[in-house]
Design a protein around this motif. Structure first.
Motif, PDB file in Angstrom:
ATOM      1  N   ARG A  33      28.899  51.731  38.351  1.00 12.37           N
ATOM      2  CA  ARG A  33      28.773  52.243  39.728  1.00 12.37           C
ATOM      3  C   ARG A  33      27.506  53.064  39.901  1.00 12.37           C
ATOM      4  O   ARG A  33      26.911  53.079  40.982  1.00 12.37           O
ATOM      5  N   THR A 102      34.072  43.739  36.088  1.00 16.46           N
ATOM      6  CA  THR A 102      33.666  44.829  36.976  1.00 16.46           C
ATOM      7  C   THR A 102      32.276  44.548  37.527  1.00 16.46           C
ATOM      8  O   THR A 102      32.032  44.672  38.745  1.00 16.46           O
ATOM      9  N   ARG A 105      32.278  41.488  40.097  1.00 12.74           N
ATOM     10  CA  ARG A 105      33.044  41.694  41.336  1.00 12.74           C
ATOM     11  C   ARG A 105      32.409  42.788  42.204  1.00 12.74           C
ATOM     12  O   ARG A 105      32.340  42.657  43.424  1.00 12.74           O
ATOM     13  N   ARG A 133      40.260  36.790  44.436  1.00 16.92           N
ATOM     14  CA  ARG A 133      40.750  38.114  44.821  1.00 16.92           C
ATOM     15  C   ARG A 133      39.643  38.950  45.474  1.00 16.92           C
ATOM     16  O   ARG A 133      39.937  39.889  46.217  1.00 16.92           O
ATOM     17  N   PRO A 173      47.228  45.627  42.208  1.00 15.67           N
ATOM     18  CA  PRO A 173      46.564  46.897  41.874  1.00 15.67           C
ATOM     19  C   PRO A 173      45.229  46.607  41.206  1.00 15.67           C
ATOM     20  O   PRO A 173      45.193  46.233  40.048  1.00 15.67           O
ATOM     21  N   ALA A 175      41.150  48.134  41.092  1.00 14.88           N
ATOM     22  CA  ALA A 175      40.023  48.964  41.531  1.00 14.88           C
ATOM     23  C   ALA A 175      38.792  48.112  41.774  1.00 14.88           C
ATOM     24  O   ALA A 175      37.937  48.475  42.586  1.00 14.88           O
ATOM     25  N   GLN A 176      38.707  46.983  41.081  1.00 20.95           N
ATOM     26  CA  GLN A 176      37.541  46.117  41.289  1.00 20.95           C
ATOM     27  C   GLN A 176      37.564  45.519  42.695  1.00 20.95           C
ATOM     28  O   GLN A 176      36.533  45.467  43.373  1.00 20.95           O
ATOM     29  N   ASP A 327      43.713  49.221  30.818  1.00 22.47           N
ATOM     30  CA  ASP A 327      42.923  48.689  29.703  1.00 22.47           C
ATOM     31  C   ASP A 327      43.434  49.184  28.353  1.00 22.47           C
ATOM     32  O   ASP A 327      42.926  48.764  27.304  1.00 22.47           O
ATOM     33  N   LYS A 354      42.608  39.498  32.389  1.00 23.48           N
ATOM     34  CA  LYS A 354      41.468  40.295  31.913  1.00 23.48           C
ATOM     35  C   LYS A 354      40.532  39.379  31.108  1.00 23.48           C
ATOM     36  O   LYS A 354      40.581  38.169  31.264  1.00 23.48           O
TER      37      LYS A 354
END
Ligand SMILES: O=C(O)C1=C[C@@H](OP(=O)(O)O)[C@@H](O)[C@H](O)C1
Ligand SMILES: C=C(OP(=O)(O)O)C(=O)O
Length: 448
Positions: A33, A102, A105, A133, A173, A175-176, A327, A354
């Motif tokens: 990020r 990560t 996406r 997704r 669920p 976060a990506q 993870d 994953k």
């Protein structure tokens, strides 16, 4: 196989106790990020403690391909000269995100609302992971995507020329996915709203606010409602990346299962959206303590002390905790094998998409080492054999998955016979100093 080379088989074995300090690298989520938001700010962002794992390096290269200047000053210090929200140039090459879900996406989200086209690919693991997704919500902004069957990479995204803001409830669920929608919302006019039913890691929200975007959070009956005001000018930041709790998990769990050990893992962020493993280990009776609790950059931080724990008991891990330790289930299942009784992990079907199907990979490897497991689509159960009770002696397939590789290395430190993995190469994606760091604690790791 390792990212770009031959497989690197590795073996770990029981030795003396593991002792000393383990300084783990920077947080992977925050490192990605930092580079992406740095590239979308106007001016120079400085980052120290960046994780120099392959996943993050691939994101850095991608940001350069979109026109940002990314400079390595050495010693974990990097700078990113950003091009501003909506300022991405069209890349002239295919963007190769390697092994990183990560990376790909979030970058797809970041470019989705600019009038440019980009083609994404990755290694065999990443090219097998679902991208629908992300491309489903991006389509609501007006982004088009052309991928392989099942929404797989390689995939070309045509950014929306006149993006519209979006209101989107994330169906799983992730976060990506949340982050991809928020990053896309940056270049859409008006408010983009993302709703998540279960809290996932909140680094994007925190960092967007840190870069000067207006982000609000409402906890409602629908879930967490996150509202981002579009088209801000992001201001460059100076970021110190905290050490990664997901990497800390390995020396911590190694310290708990290797006889006689006492390991200190300093400076680990305990953001509640990331710290579920440590709570779970304490509930199992682990001798795990948080020393020198403090606040750094607005986040709780502690030095973790893990001592050999020969009386750990299996528990039912609350499913609502899953996102905060997603993870960490592979290495938890190793600890579970060294505890007594059953550890039941429910609500974990995300593990199947994953870098590998992590339930299957752990189940097969644990079985090869003499451990009994049960599984269904959304559940994983490990029957513990007690401290020193795991026979070991198996060769475990890692399927291009760093966390599977490191988890079985940890099992070898506790098992009666050595544990072998078919490829330790992927460890470099998130924890390039793993081998040296573990050897520094006294661990026995060898390459064939
Ligand atoms: O946003 C992130 O930085 C991450 C989110 C999680 O993935 P999902 O969002 O797919 O659960 C996690 O597994 C991954 O290692 C990092
Ligand atoms: C799932 C992981 O990473 P990613 O999705 O970024 O490949 C991980 O690091 O465990």
């Amino acid at each position: 196989m390792s990212a770009h080379g031959e497989p690197i088989p590795m073996t770990s074995a029981k030795g003396g106790p593991l002792t000393g300090e383990a300084h783990v690298p920077g947080d992977k989520s925050i490192s990605h990020r930092s580079l992406i938001l740095g590239a979308m700010a106007v001016g120079e962002t400085r980052v120290s403690g960046l994780l120099e794992g392959q996943d993050v390096l691939d994101t850095g290269r991608a940001m350069q391909a979109f026109g940002a200047e990314v400079v390595n000053h050495g010693g974990g210090n990097w700078s990113v000269h950003g091009v501003g929200v909506g300022g991405f140039a069209e890349p002239s090459q295919v963007i190769d995100c390697g092994n990183s879900g990560t990376g790909v996406r979030l970058i797809m989200g970041a470019m989705a609302t600019s009038p440019i086209t980009a083609t994404f690919t990755g290694d065999a693991s990443l090219n097998g992971r679902p991208m629908g997704r992300v491309t489903d919500p991006l389509a609501l902004f007006g982004t088009q995507s052309y991928g392989r069957k099942g929404g797989r990479l390689p995939m070309t995204l045509v950014g929306a020329k006149s993006p519209v803001p979006v209101r989107y409830t994330v169906p799983m669920p992730s976060a990506q996915v949340k982050s991809a929608v928020l990053l896309a919302g940056l270049n859409a006019p008006g408010d983009t709203v993302v709703i998540e039913k279960e809290a996932t890691r909140d680094h994007s929200e925190r960092m967007l606010a840190g870069f000067g975007a207006t982000v609000t959070l409402d906890e409602t009956r629908e879930g967490r409602v996150i509202t981002l005001s579009g088209q801000p000018e992001l201001k460059p930041q100076t970021i110190t990346v905290p050490r990664d709790p997901s990497s800390a998990a390995f020396p911590v769990c190694a310290g708990l299962v290797a006889e006689g050990s006492d390991v200190l893992v300093p400076g680990i962020g305990l953001n509640p959206t990331r710290a579920g493993l440590f709570t779970t280990l304490q509930e199992m009776g682990a001798d795990l303590t948080f020393e020198n609790m403090r606040e750094e950059g607005g986040e709780p931080v502690a030095d973790l002390r893990a001592r050999f724990s020969d009386t750990m008991k299996g528990i039912e891990v609350p499913p609502e905790r899953a996102a905060s330790m997603i993870d960490e289930y592979p290495v938890l299942s190793v600890v579970a094998a060294c505890a007594t009784g059953k550890t039941v992990m429910r609500g974990v079907k995300e593990l199947r998409v994953k870098e590998s199907d992590r339930i299957d990979a752990m189940a097969r490897g644990l079985e090869a080492c003499g451990v009994t497991v049960e599984e269904d689509e959304d559940t994983f159960i490990v029957h513990g054999m007690g401290a020193g009770g795991v026979p070991g002696g198996g060769t475990c397939a890692t399927h291009l998955d760093h966390r599977i590789a490191m988890s079985f290395m940890v099992l070898g430190f506790a098992a009666q016979r050595p544990v072998r993995i078919d490829d330790g190469g992927p460890i470099a994606t998130s924890f390039p100093i793993f081998e040296d760091l573990m050897r520094g604690l006294g661990a026995h790791i060898s390459r064939d």
